[in-house]
Design an enzyme around this catalytic site. Structure first.
Site: not given
Ligand code: NOJ
Length: 497
Positions: A45, A65, A78, A103, A148, A193, A336
């Protein structure tokens, strides 16, 4: 003064004291002294440099891609925030925020381009060494997620997580990480996750690697991931902990599921939802080495009814159960929002949705963010923290992610309000309800690549200018709001009224 009046007066005085000081004598709006406050990101990310300095292709590179239509307007990671080149700015941003912990995740294919030990990419090792050293020089603890979501594509060619051998590859990768970084990294998370990323084996078009095998691929992947997690925990425990002395766990995600009504079948649906999402992973690791009974029973029954010779959900051997049971030093939780739940037969056959039999409903009367799924429901956060704390006692909780989405404005009042309210609820869970929570990393340090939503959803405490090649970082209003909380180790009292 009549005795009853005195009694009432004393009682209200006691209540007032409890409100100010909580169950542990600390002011309710105060974090414990050694509480770790910080921020989080993930390699795909933010890093960019997707093919630089020997990095191998991963499943997100490959999927976006090959299928730009799976992303938002063809966007991908990218370049992202270009943190591969700008990590020093990220560390400065963390320092300005007053973060005690960062983190971040390591890109497997930047270290091992083929996923295996045949090539060890020194440039990748150098990159993370530089980042870790700079963090420590600035008094910030590194907390490393090993995975991740960015599996080396070479391992996807072997089938990816549904292939049991992936656990061995992951173990070898983890060994490289401990050998190279474990002298300085004291906080490890194996997976982020798994409930979310194993969906990449249940449907196409959303999660990588976009393999459409619902109700089979996702369970097989989960099974390998849980075994891999247990193996890495034992490796650390036996071979590295004695000299490196860190902590290791996994990050699981769960929002609060609020029953739609108080019918018995709705309460059962709520429990099922928790068990299919969280218990599937948490029960083996934190309870007894095995899947929750309700999950086992429903998948086994459906598999039988479908005329299969075996359950779609594999079984652990007795030895594996022993290895997995208790394989964590704390409970990493991402959360969240809140959803309503009700019992329902939905989803195609076979699928985890059908096995679970619960409809999740987004309540559109709750305050919104810019992400459709993310409603602002602070009380739900307190509920899920307390739920985890009571179901999996004896494990301190680390909130590894929590945050708010908007469209990237600098004056981000919505984010300020979200963090103020959510952190207040977290503090109530700690100081009034007695939950043992030891840390919190806000998602996210930077606006970044939000998977299928690309750059349209912004979670950052810092803005990133994606139109500029400089990827300029600019503090938002929430930066100083959180910096104040982090500095004072307390949340303004107005959020408790
Ligand atoms: C969970 C994910 O671990 C993370 O990569 C994502 O950007 C956030 N939630 C927000 O959706």
């Amino acid at each position: 003064m009549a005795l009853t009046t005195l009694y009432v007066e004393l009682l209200s005085f006691a209540c007032l004291l409890a409100a100010i000081h909580g169950v542990n004598g600390r002011a309710v709006n105060q974090f414990p002294e050694d509480f770790l406050l910080g921020a989080a990101t993930a390699s795909y990310q933010i890093e960019g440099a997707w093919n630089e300095d020997g990095k191998g292709e991963n499943i997100w590179d490959h999927m976006l891609h090959e299928h730009p239509e799976y992303g938002n307007n063809g966007e991908n990671g990218d370049v992202a925030c270009d943190s591969y080149h700008k990590y020093a700015e990220d560390v400065q941003a963390l320092k300005d925020l007053g973060a005690k912990v960062y983190r971040f995740s390591i890109s497997w294919s930047r270290i091992l381009p083929t996923g295996d030990l045949d090539v060890i990419n020194q440039a990748g090792i150098d990159y993370y060494n530089n980042l870790i050293n700079l963090l420590l020089e600035n008094g910030i603890e590194p907390m490393v997620t090993m995975y991740h979501w960015d599996l080396p594509q070479a391992l996807q060619y072997l089938g990816g997580w549904p292939n049991p051998i992936l656990a061995d590859y992951f173990l070898e990768y983890a060994r490289v990480l401990f050998d190279n970084f474990g002298d300085r990294v004291k906080w490890w998370l194996t997976f982020n996750e798994p409930y979310t990323f194993t969906r990449g084996y249940a449907s196409s078009g959303s999660q990588a690697p976009s393999q459409n095998a619902p109700g089979i691929g996702d369970y097989l992947a989960a099974h390998t991931v849980i075994r891999a997690h247990g193996m890495v925990y034992r490796l650390y425990d036996e071979q590295y902990r004695p000299t490196q002395n860190g902590k290791i766990s996994i990050t699981l995600n769960c929002d609060w599921f609020e029953p739609y009504n108080d019918l018995e079948e709705t309460l059962e649906a709520q429990e099922r939802m928790f068990q299919f999402q969280l218990g599937l992973y948490a029960n083996p690791i934190y309870v007894d080495g095995d899947y929750p009974a309700v999950v086992r029973e429903r998948v086994d029954n459906n598999s039988r009814a479908e005329g299969r010779p075996r359950s779609r959900l594999p079984s652990f051997t007795e030895e594996e159960k022993r290895m997995i049971n208790g394989s964590a030093d704390f409970f990493g939780l991402n959360s969240y929002t809140t959803m309503l739940v009700i019992s329902a037969a939905l989803g195609h056959s076979p699928s985890m949705d059908l096995d679970c039999g619960v409809l999740r409903i987004i309540n559109f009367t709750w305050p919104s963010s810019s992400a459709i799924w993310l409603k602002v429901v602070p009380w739900g956060f307190r509920n899920i923290v307390n739920w985890v704390s009571s179901r999996y006692p004896n494990y301190p909780i680390f909130i590894a992610e929590n945050g708010y989405a908007d469209t990237g404005e600098l004056d981000d009042e919505g984010r300020i309000s979200y963090y103020g309210q959510y952190l207040a609820e977290l503090l109530k869970a700690i100081n009034e309800d007695g939950a043992n929570v030891i840390g919190y990393t806000a998602w996210s340090l930077l606006d970044n690549f939000e998977w299928n939503s690309g750059y349209s959803q912004k979670f950052g405490i810092y803005q990133v200018d994606f139109d500029s090649t400089e990827r300029t970082r600019t503090p938002k209003a929430s930066t100083s709001f959180l910096a104040n909380i982090y500095r004072n180790m307390s949340v303004p009292e107005e959020y408790f009224q």
